[in-house]
Motif scaffolding. Structure first.
Motif, PDB file in Angstrom:
ATOM      1  N   UNK A  93     -55.401 -14.043 -37.056  1.00  0.00           N
ATOM      2  CA  UNK A  93     -54.678 -13.568 -38.239  1.00  0.00           C
ATOM      3  C   UNK A  93     -55.653 -12.776 -39.105  1.00  0.00           C
ATOM      4  N   UNK A  94     -55.125 -11.912 -39.918  1.00  0.00           N
ATOM      5  CA  UNK A  94     -55.952 -11.133 -40.842  1.00  0.00           C
ATOM      6  C   UNK A  94     -56.276 -11.988 -42.063  1.00  0.00           C
ATOM      7  N   UNK A  95     -57.330 -11.644 -42.778  1.00  0.00           N
ATOM      8  CA  UNK A  95     -57.658 -12.395 -43.998  1.00  0.00           C
ATOM      9  C   UNK A  95     -56.484 -12.409 -44.977  1.00  0.00           C
ATOM     10  N   UNK A  96     -56.205 -13.575 -45.525  1.00  0.00           N
ATOM     11  CA  UNK A  96     -55.116 -13.736 -46.474  1.00  0.00           C
ATOM     12  C   UNK A  96     -53.789 -14.123 -45.839  1.00  0.00           C
ATOM     13  N   UNK A  97     -53.692 -14.102 -44.517  1.00  0.00           N
ATOM     14  CA  UNK A  97     -52.450 -14.492 -43.838  1.00  0.00           C
ATOM     15  C   UNK A  97     -52.499 -15.969 -43.487  1.00  0.00           C
ATOM     16  N   UNK A  98     -51.322 -16.596 -43.485  1.00  0.00           N
ATOM     17  CA  UNK A  98     -51.221 -17.988 -43.055  1.00  0.00           C
ATOM     18  C   UNK A  98     -51.406 -18.039 -41.547  1.00  0.00           C
ATOM     19  N   UNK A  99     -51.992 -19.132 -41.033  1.00  0.00           N
ATOM     20  CA  UNK A  99     -52.137 -19.262 -39.581  1.00  0.00           C
ATOM     21  C   UNK A  99     -50.767 -19.385 -38.906  1.00  0.00           C
ATOM     22  N   UNK A 100     -50.743 -19.086 -37.611  1.00  0.00           N
ATOM     23  CA  UNK A 100     -49.521 -19.200 -36.819  1.00  0.00           C
ATOM     24  C   UNK A 100     -49.113 -20.662 -36.720  1.00  0.00           C
ATOM     25  N   UNK A 101     -47.808 -20.919 -36.696  1.00  0.00           N
ATOM     26  CA  UNK A 101     -47.292 -22.267 -36.459  1.00  0.00           C
ATOM     27  C   UNK A 101     -46.664 -22.301 -35.071  1.00  0.00           C
ATOM     28  N   UNK A 102     -46.486 -23.495 -34.549  1.00  0.00           N
ATOM     29  CA  UNK A 102     -45.845 -23.646 -33.240  1.00  0.00           C
ATOM     30  C   UNK A 102     -44.437 -23.062 -33.248  1.00  0.00           C
ATOM     31  N   UNK A 103     -43.707 -23.272 -34.329  1.00  0.00           N
ATOM     32  CA  UNK A 103     -42.337 -22.754 -34.423  1.00  0.00           C
ATOM     33  C   UNK A 103     -42.330 -21.225 -34.374  1.00  0.00           C
ATOM     34  N   UNK A 104     -43.283 -20.591 -35.047  1.00  0.00           N
ATOM     35  CA  UNK A 104     -43.356 -19.128 -35.035  1.00  0.00           C
ATOM     36  C   UNK A 104     -43.698 -18.611 -33.642  1.00  0.00           C
ATOM     37  N   UNK A 105     -44.604 -19.291 -32.960  1.00  0.00           N
ATOM     38  CA  UNK A 105     -44.982 -18.891 -31.606  1.00  0.00           C
ATOM     39  C   UNK A 105     -43.797 -19.041 -30.664  1.00  0.00           C
ATOM     40  N   UNK A 106     -43.076 -20.156 -30.769  1.00  0.00           N
ATOM     41  CA  UNK A 106     -41.896 -20.377 -29.925  1.00  0.00           C
ATOM     42  C   UNK A 106     -40.821 -19.322 -30.205  1.00  0.00           C
ATOM     43  N   UNK A 107     -40.615 -19.001 -31.477  1.00  0.00           N
ATOM     44  CA  UNK A 107     -39.620 -17.989 -31.840  1.00  0.00           C
ATOM     45  C   UNK A 107     -40.012 -16.617 -31.277  1.00  0.00           C
ATOM     46  N   UNK A 108     -41.276 -16.267 -31.387  1.00  0.00           N
ATOM     47  CA  UNK A 108     -41.763 -14.995 -30.863  1.00  0.00           C
ATOM     48  C   UNK A 108     -41.646 -14.944 -29.340  1.00  0.00           C
ATOM     49  N   UNK A 109     -41.982 -16.043 -28.692  1.00  0.00           N
ATOM     50  CA  UNK A 109     -41.879 -16.126 -27.236  1.00  0.00           C
ATOM     51  C   UNK A 109     -40.424 -15.970 -26.795  1.00  0.00           C
ATOM     52  N   UNK A 110     -39.528 -16.656 -27.472  1.00  0.00           N
ATOM     53  CA  UNK A 110     -38.099 -16.567 -27.140  1.00  0.00           C
ATOM     54  C   UNK A 110     -37.586 -15.143 -27.357  1.00  0.00           C
ATOM     55  N   UNK A 111     -38.056 -14.496 -28.411  1.00  0.00           N
ATOM     56  CA  UNK A 111     -37.655 -13.111 -28.684  1.00  0.00           C
ATOM     57  C   UNK A 111     -38.121 -12.179 -27.563  1.00  0.00           C
ATOM     58  N   UNK A 112     -39.354 -12.371 -27.096  1.00  0.00           N
ATOM     59  CA  UNK A 112     -39.876 -11.534 -26.009  1.00  0.00           C
ATOM     60  C   UNK A 112     -39.123 -11.786 -24.705  1.00  0.00           C
ATOM     61  N   UNK A 113     -38.811 -13.037 -24.416  1.00  0.00           N
ATOM     62  CA  UNK A 113     -38.037 -13.365 -23.206  1.00  0.00           C
ATOM     63  C   UNK A 113     -36.653 -12.733 -23.281  1.00  0.00           C
ATOM     64  N   UNK A 114     -36.011 -12.823 -24.441  1.00  0.00           N
ATOM     65  CA  UNK A 114     -34.689 -12.231 -24.633  1.00  0.00           C
ATOM     66  C   UNK A 114     -34.750 -10.711 -24.450  1.00  0.00           C
ATOM     67  N   UNK A 115     -35.768 -10.081 -25.011  1.00  0.00           N
ATOM     68  CA  UNK A 115     -35.942  -8.631 -24.868  1.00  0.00           C
ATOM     69  C   UNK A 115     -36.184  -8.266 -23.413  1.00  0.00           C
ATOM     70  N   UNK A 116     -36.953  -9.076 -22.705  1.00  0.00           N
ATOM     71  CA  UNK A 116     -37.232  -8.843 -21.290  1.00  0.00           C
ATOM     72  C   UNK A 116     -35.928  -8.858 -20.485  1.00  0.00           C
ATOM     73  N   UNK A 117     -35.104  -9.860 -20.713  1.00  0.00           N
ATOM     74  CA  UNK A 117     -33.826  -9.971 -20.006  1.00  0.00           C
ATOM     75  C   UNK A 117     -32.895  -8.812 -20.354  1.00  0.00           C
ATOM     76  N   UNK A 118     -32.852  -8.426 -21.642  1.00  0.00           N
ATOM     77  CA  UNK A 118     -32.002  -7.318 -22.071  1.00  0.00           C
ATOM     78  C   UNK A 118     -32.429  -6.016 -21.396  1.00  0.00           C
ATOM     79  N   UNK A 119     -33.730  -5.776 -21.354  1.00  0.00           N
ATOM     80  CA  UNK A 119     -34.230  -4.543 -20.743  1.00  0.00           C
ATOM     81  C   UNK A 119     -33.984  -4.521 -19.235  1.00  0.00           C
TER      82      UNK A 119
END
Length: 172
Positions: A47-73
């Motif tokens: 993360x850049x200075x001043x940003x909050x660290x990643x949470x597990x929920x954010x990582x899971x949400x991002x992963x799910x978004x990428x999987x969904x985009x992969x299937x759509x494409x």
């Protein structure tokens, strides 16, 4: 039937133009989603200075978004390839077509090819982002090695360059 209507009516069992390969919409997805997001330690993502660290929920949400985009494409590529097959088949029966009809068919064919190529490029970027998220390098600029920034990665998970390096690249 228009290209848009043909694309909407295409199913996963659509024909593929000769010489083109077709990846099923779920190929590799089950394997990725089974161990993908769970294997990522949010504390290791930069993360850049001043940003909050990643949470597990954010990582899971991002992963799910990428999987969904992969299937759509993958589905979009299959639909475009089916439309191209239909357009190629239709181009051979143009006996008696005037120049306008022939030109329209060529434009439609080129448009579908461009859409398919753009979708393939986006698919490659999405697969690269998933590989980086599940492996090493997600959130790190491929040019300077600095953190890209959590907010940028959440807005555009396929980003491989920080804002400064991307600006330099676009000026060239």
């Amino acid at each position: 039937m228009t290209t848009t209507a043909r694309r909407k009516n295409t199913t996963d069992t659509a024909l593929v133009a000769p010489g083109l390969t077709r990846t099923p919409a779920t190929a590799g997805t089950a394997a990725r989603s089974a161990g993908g997001a769970e294997s990522v330690d949010p504390a290791e993502l930069p993360v850049r200075p001043g940003e909050d660290p990643w949470t597990s929920a954010e990582v899971h949400e991002l992963h799910a978004e990428l999987i969904s985009e992969l299937e759509r494409l993958q589905h979009e590529i299959g639909a475009a390839e089916a439309a191209i097959t239909g357009l190629m088949r239709d181009s051979n029966d143009g006996a008696g077509d005037d120049q306008v009809d022939a030109g329209t068919k060529n434009i439609s064919r080129e448009s579908e090819l461009a859409l398919a190529n753009n979708a393939r490029d986006s698919l490659a970027q999405t697969e690269h982002a998933l590989a980086r998220l599940e492996g090493v390098g997600f959130g790190t600029c491929e040019s300077c090695g600095q953190a890209i920034g959590k907010a940028r990665m959440q807005a555009f998970p396929r980003a491989t360059l920080c804002v400064q390096c991307k600006a330099k690249q676009e000026r060239r």
